[in-house]
Scaffold this motif. Sequence first.
Motif, PDB file in Angstrom:
ATOM      1  N   THR A  13      68.521  44.577   3.537  1.00 45.71           N
ATOM      2  CA  THR A  13      68.692  45.881   4.174  1.00 45.71           C
ATOM      3  C   THR A  13      70.129  46.112   4.611  1.00 45.71           C
ATOM      4  OG1 THR A  13      68.040  44.985   6.332  1.00 45.71           O
ATOM      5  CG2 THR A  13      66.309  45.971   4.984  1.00 45.71           C
ATOM      6  N   VAL A  14      70.556  47.354   4.493  1.00 45.15           N
ATOM      7  CA  VAL A  14      71.887  47.788   4.935  1.00 45.15           C
ATOM      8  C   VAL A  14      71.685  48.919   5.928  1.00 45.15           C
ATOM      9  CG1 VAL A  14      74.062  48.842   4.233  1.00 45.15           C
ATOM     10  CG2 VAL A  14      72.960  47.145   2.750  1.00 45.15           C
ATOM     11  N   SER A  15      72.293  48.803   7.103  1.00 47.36           N
ATOM     12  CA  SER A  15      72.165  49.821   8.143  1.00 47.36           C
ATOM     13  C   SER A  15      73.497  50.523   8.360  1.00 47.36           C
ATOM     14  CB  SER A  15      71.694  49.196   9.463  1.00 47.36           C
ATOM     15  OG  SER A  15      70.391  48.656   9.322  1.00 47.36           O
ATOM     16  N   SER A  62      81.332  62.700  16.043  1.00 45.69           N
ATOM     17  CA  SER A  62      82.006  63.350  17.175  1.00 45.69           C
ATOM     18  C   SER A  62      82.990  62.420  17.847  1.00 45.69           C
ATOM     19  CB  SER A  62      80.963  63.833  18.186  1.00 45.69           C
ATOM     20  OG  SER A  62      80.275  62.736  18.773  1.00 45.69           O
ATOM     21  N   VAL A  63      82.862  61.107  17.664  1.00 51.94           N
ATOM     22  CA  VAL A  63      83.747  60.173  18.387  1.00 51.94           C
ATOM     23  C   VAL A  63      85.101  60.016  17.707  1.00 51.94           C
ATOM     24  CG1 VAL A  63      83.934  57.825  19.292  1.00 51.94           C
ATOM     25  CG2 VAL A  63      81.732  59.051  19.399  1.00 51.94           C
ATOM     26  N   PRO A  64      85.219  59.683  16.418  1.00 52.10           N
ATOM     27  CA  PRO A  64      84.201  59.176  15.518  1.00 52.10           C
ATOM     28  C   PRO A  64      84.029  57.673  15.703  1.00 52.10           C
ATOM     29  CG  PRO A  64      86.256  59.400  14.333  1.00 52.10           C
ATOM     30  CD  PRO A  64      86.519  59.868  15.740  1.00 52.10           C
ATOM     31  N   ARG A  65      82.852  57.172  15.336  1.00 55.71           N
ATOM     32  CA  ARG A  65      82.525  55.758  15.451  1.00 55.71           C
ATOM     33  C   ARG A  65      81.523  55.423  14.361  1.00 55.71           C
ATOM     34  NH1 ARG A  65      82.909  52.250  19.891  1.00 55.71           N
ATOM     35  NH2 ARG A  65      81.519  50.449  19.812  1.00 55.71           N
ATOM     36  N   LEU A  66      81.736  54.319  13.672  1.00 57.93           N
ATOM     37  CA  LEU A  66      80.881  53.911  12.565  1.00 57.93           C
ATOM     38  C   LEU A  66      80.534  52.435  12.703  1.00 57.93           C
ATOM     39  CD1 LEU A  66      79.592  54.224   9.709  1.00 57.93           C
ATOM     40  CD2 LEU A  66      81.852  53.642   8.765  1.00 57.93           C
ATOM     41  N   SER A  67      79.226  52.132  12.616  1.00 54.27           N
ATOM     42  CA  SER A  67      78.762  50.750  12.550  1.00 54.27           C
ATOM     43  C   SER A  67      77.968  50.575  11.266  1.00 54.27           C
ATOM     44  CB  SER A  67      77.873  50.398  13.746  1.00 54.27           C
ATOM     45  OG  SER A  67      78.613  50.368  14.946  1.00 54.27           O
ATOM     46  N   VAL A  68      78.219  49.482  10.577  1.00 52.39           N
ATOM     47  CA  VAL A  68      77.437  49.138   9.391  1.00 52.39           C
ATOM     48  C   VAL A  68      76.999  47.690   9.522  1.00 52.39           C
ATOM     49  CG1 VAL A  68      78.650  50.792   7.922  1.00 52.39           C
ATOM     50  CG2 VAL A  68      79.449  48.424   8.018  1.00 52.39           C
ATOM     51  N   GLU A  69      75.841  47.405   8.995  1.00 52.22           N
ATOM     52  CA  GLU A  69      75.335  46.031   8.982  1.00 52.22           C
ATOM     53  C   GLU A  69      74.900  45.696   7.571  1.00 52.22           C
ATOM     54  OE1 GLU A  69      72.270  43.053  11.391  1.00 52.22           O
ATOM     55  OE2 GLU A  69      72.371  45.187  11.883  1.00 52.22           O
ATOM     56  N   ILE A  70      75.376  44.563   7.064  1.00 52.36           N
ATOM     57  CA  ILE A  70      75.069  44.167   5.691  1.00 52.36           C
ATOM     58  C   ILE A  70      74.374  42.816   5.700  1.00 52.36           C
ATOM     59  CG2 ILE A  70      76.999  45.485   4.772  1.00 52.36           C
ATOM     60  CD1 ILE A  70      78.498  42.828   4.376  1.00 52.36           C
ATOM     61  N   PRO A  71      73.592  42.518   4.639  1.00 49.61           N
ATOM     62  CA  PRO A  71      72.905  41.228   4.565  1.00 49.61           C
ATOM     63  C   PRO A  71      73.781  40.152   3.953  1.00 49.61           C
ATOM     64  CG  PRO A  71      72.261  42.584   2.719  1.00 49.61           C
ATOM     65  CD  PRO A  71      73.212  43.416   3.545  1.00 49.61           C
ATOM     66  N   ALA A  72      73.246  38.955   3.875  1.00 44.27           N
ATOM     67  CA  ALA A  72      73.941  37.870   3.192  1.00 44.27           C
ATOM     68  C   ALA A  72      73.968  38.135   1.693  1.00 44.27           C
ATOM     69  CB  ALA A  72      73.253  36.544   3.490  1.00 44.27           C
ATOM     70  N   SER A 108      82.381  41.083   3.364  1.00 40.27           N
ATOM     71  CA  SER A 108      81.726  40.066   2.527  1.00 40.27           C
ATOM     72  C   SER A 108      80.887  39.080   3.304  1.00 40.27           C
ATOM     73  CB  SER A 108      82.787  39.294   1.725  1.00 40.27           C
ATOM     74  OG  SER A 108      83.717  38.685   2.596  1.00 40.27           O
ATOM     75  N   ALA A 109      80.820  39.186   4.608  1.00 43.86           N
ATOM     76  CA  ALA A 109      79.987  38.274   5.400  1.00 43.86           C
ATOM     77  C   ALA A 109      78.885  39.065   6.084  1.00 43.86           C
ATOM     78  CB  ALA A 109      80.835  37.548   6.452  1.00 43.86           C
ATOM     79  N   ALA A 110      77.706  38.483   6.133  1.00 39.79           N
ATOM     80  CA  ALA A 110      76.581  39.168   6.762  1.00 39.79           C
ATOM     81  C   ALA A 110      76.885  39.457   8.224  1.00 39.79           C
ATOM     82  CB  ALA A 110      75.318  38.314   6.644  1.00 39.79           C
ATOM     83  N   GLY A 111      76.477  40.620   8.689  1.00 43.36           N
ATOM     84  CA  GLY A 111      76.660  40.962  10.089  1.00 43.36           C
ATOM     85  C   GLY A 111      76.931  42.435  10.287  1.00 43.36           C
ATOM     86  N   ARG A 112      77.213  42.795  11.534  1.00 44.93           N
ATOM     87  CA  ARG A 112      77.478  44.185  11.901  1.00 44.93           C
ATOM     88  C   ARG A 112      78.976  44.365  12.121  1.00 44.93           C
ATOM     89  NH1 ARG A 112      74.939  48.698  13.652  1.00 44.93           N
ATOM     90  NH2 ARG A 112      72.928  47.653  13.443  1.00 44.93           N
ATOM     91  N   PRO A 162      86.203  47.814  19.733  1.00 49.15           N
ATOM     92  CA  PRO A 162      84.856  47.396  19.333  1.00 49.15           C
ATOM     93  C   PRO A 162      84.909  46.057  18.627  1.00 49.15           C
ATOM     94  CG  PRO A 162      85.644  49.103  17.874  1.00 49.15           C
ATOM     95  CD  PRO A 162      86.652  48.998  18.992  1.00 49.15           C
ATOM     96  N   ARG A 163      83.853  45.296  18.749  1.00 47.28           N
ATOM     97  CA  ARG A 163      83.788  43.967  18.147  1.00 47.28           C
ATOM     98  C   ARG A 163      82.812  43.963  16.969  1.00 47.28           C
ATOM     99  NH1 ARG A 163      87.485  40.647  19.940  1.00 47.28           N
ATOM    100  NH2 ARG A 163      86.165  38.896  19.341  1.00 47.28           N
ATOM    101  N   THR A 164      82.979  43.022  16.059  1.00 39.68           N
ATOM    102  CA  THR A 164      82.017  42.829  14.981  1.00 39.68           C
ATOM    103  C   THR A 164      81.221  41.568  15.262  1.00 39.68           C
ATOM    104  OG1 THR A 164      83.551  41.510  13.689  1.00 39.68           O
ATOM    105  CG2 THR A 164      83.562  43.875  13.288  1.00 39.68           C
ATOM    106  N   ASP A 165      80.079  41.448  14.625  1.00 40.42           N
ATOM    107  CA  ASP A 165      79.258  40.248  14.780  1.00 40.42           C
ATOM    108  C   ASP A 165      79.840  39.064  14.022  1.00 40.42           C
ATOM    109  OD1 ASP A 165      77.559  41.670  16.327  1.00 40.42           O
ATOM    110  OD2 ASP A 165      76.146  42.135  14.700  1.00 40.42           O
ATOM    111  N   LYS A 166      80.650  39.346  12.997  1.00 43.81           N
ATOM    112  CA  LYS A 166      81.229  38.285  12.190  1.00 43.81           C
ATOM    113  C   LYS A 166      82.743  38.472  12.150  1.00 43.81           C
ATOM    114  CE  LYS A 166      77.305  36.411  10.962  1.00 43.81           C
ATOM    115  NZ  LYS A 166      76.937  35.048  11.359  1.00 43.81           N
ATOM    116  N   ARG A 167      83.459  37.357  12.186  1.00 41.16           N
ATOM    117  CA  ARG A 167      84.922  37.411  12.156  1.00 41.16           C
ATOM    118  C   ARG A 167      85.473  37.222  10.745  1.00 41.16           C
ATOM    119  NH1 ARG A 167      87.614  37.148  16.982  1.00 41.16           N
ATOM    120  NH2 ARG A 167      86.243  37.828  18.652  1.00 41.16           N
TER     121      ARG A 167
END
Length: 855
Positions: A778-780, A786-796, A832-836, A848-853
Amino acid sequence: MTAQWIWRSEGGPSPVNTFTWFRTVVTLDEVPADGSLRFGADSTAQLWLGGHPLRRKVTRFHEPRLRTEQVDAAAHLTVGPNIVTVLHHNWGPITTFQRTQNAHAGLYLESSWLNSDESWRWKAAEEFGSDEAQFLGLADQAPRIRFPVLWNARTARDLRHDVIGAADDDSGWARVAVVTDGPWPREPAVVETPAQRESDQHPISILAAGHAARTTDPGEHSPSMLAASRLSPDSGMARDADALLGGRPVTVTGRAGETRYITVDFGRPIHGYPLVEASADIDADIDIGYGEIALSPFDGRALVGDDGWIDVDGVVAKGYADRVLAARERRRYELPDERTARWMSVHITFPADGTVVIHDLGIVKSQYPIEPLGSFRSGHKLLDQIVTLCEIHAEVTMSDAFVDTPGREDGQWIEDARPRAQIAASWYGDTRLRRLAIRTLAEGQGADGQLHPFFPSNFPAYPAPWDWSVQWIAMLYDDFVWHGDLEFLARHWPTTQRLWTRLLEDVGDDGIWRTSSVLGDIRNSIQPTEGASSGLITPWIIERLRWSSIMAEALRDAQNAELWAATAERMGEAFRRFHVVRHNESVGAIVADVYDPATGEHHGYGQAGQVAPLLDGSLDGREAEDLIDYVFPAPDASPPSDIARWNNPTTAYRVLSALSAHGHHDRALAHLLERCAPYLPGHPRNPVPLALQGPDGGPLPEYWISRADLALAPGEPNPAQPVDATGSHGWGCVPLLWLHESLLGVTFTDGRRGEISIKPVSAGLPFVQGTTVTPTGTVSVDFDPSVPRLSVEIPADCVATLVLPSEFEGMTVIDADRPAQPMSERDDIVLSAAGRYTFASADLGDRPRTDKRTR
């Protein structure tokens, strides 16, 4: 002992509309470690173990290639005697949309602990009528689904008493006959799809209740008995019937000769097995009728009234109703055949003064077991309502196949199935039902390479028009792109080769594809005569030829890869030269529905014919923009008077995609809202009386040119609509694909490599948020413009190329690991790494921070 096919030991091999009980007792010293069994039946059957239902039907099949259901009975097995019962329903050699021929009835069970063999017993299920009068459709009396159910419960007690009985009591049961020369595989393979998910569904409201005056003898099962009834609503009885909504019984009292009725509303179409649980102090008759749509899109007449009247003759077939001759003791009557209903009306006829207690009323919903992995939200009320309606349509048309109009035809139409299979993958993560469609439709291929439009079926509709047949190619390509499974592809390669060999016979030396065997934009576009060429469908053929060339390369079929690629190139050049014409001073390039090479004439201009060249690059940039502004003008892409609206529901997805492909996302959204508005709850353009709209509105139409579009007078037929349009058509859900691909912006081209693209677009919406399924997971996407602000989450195992939305243009965009830099100076972002991952303007302050570095 090995499993054997069995059938009655008396009577013919293929009786029409015949119910039979089969029974055996298995005594176990211990519960087996493997409680599974394989269950097959021709035409269909219900399976119980100790009175617990394990299956209510079997998956549709081509008789010589019938497959079995994999059933896990472990939860209901016990030490000691285990009574296995089957209610078999043989349709006979009737014409249907759901099976091929019925040459021989049969039953098959195989496992380590149970097998069908000569030790089984059978007896006629005489409580079920065997009338051979099949449901016949309104259009040309075409055979639709099976037969009305006539259940005389007074001749037999319930399953637990009469069929299960005592383990050692075989009185009244005869030994079965083993069938050694049947039409089925000796050891059938297991079907590739899981069992239906089933649950009792109850109404959300009582539409009306009261007295019904019959114009026919209530003792006769007249086809039009319910439709001909005159109803007198009783508000007090309706209030009493509200008890059913809370799970409480309602008592209905009547005098001799009277008929009382209760009509309920499920709020949405429900597919499955109608149920009535009742007790009485008299032998009452219960008639059950069904409705799916409130107003006929064909002539505008009411098919459901706010007084609870349902025109049971008006959609599916004349007399779309069932009858139960109810017993006095409390019984649950679960009808053994599928129906589809948004509204259900129960008419109770009293032969003498008495009372009937309705303890329960509903439908055992039976649908393919989907998992709602995908989603889309926008903060726009109307669009969110459209999403809900699309999801309703997606689910109700998934049962043992991607079903066209469940309850009316129940057929696996190729054209409907392809986009439905795409939705099943991206919204529910399921590709098994697509593989069943690919296999079973291929089994309907003739020696000349053509396909049946809705196999497995013996309906005389062979061959399918070419625009439908090549949807099978598209499904095979979709599966290849998703799985990269060369073994599966090779298994279906002979079907592919035979199809193209026949189709390409109609391509001339000039590259023009000549055929009259197309449907085009159904009930709306100009149809080509023999020797003419379809401008609407030719681009489809070219596109699918190119896909087939790609698949041929993967299989190292160099000869076909080269031939098909070259033919596609030649056809593409001919399409540009002969099909693309100048329409007027405003449009330099437009595609006519039909080109006649013999005369050089072009006929018919519609929206549907323009989407393929807008999507496949047949037009240059200026031509495409002029064409869009003329044929799909702002603000909502409604056509000018000389251009026909699109009508075929799958065109909705193509139109939206074509507009988005050229950057007109706002116009695409406006178009979707304009087309769907008449079907949304509470919308001023919705012509359905408010009392009949329900919480979700709908249904989305089977065909999209409405009476309002054509400004038709009351009763004037709509030529763009069938006389029997239903409220449960899967075509209506195709905008779900556009929402994921064009607004969430998630696409992929090769599931084997895990490479995806993410290009979110707001289209003027408050926000765009959702999840789509890709081959790697799944990809979210969550985008607030309006901010603008974008978050995406990708799988492994996924590499995502992210293109930031235009709202970030000119800003300094940051994330946790990259130095701040203007968007206009940065490359596309590769994740290229799973996470948000979260992106926003540096001017917001907090980084803002990401789940993966790791990138």
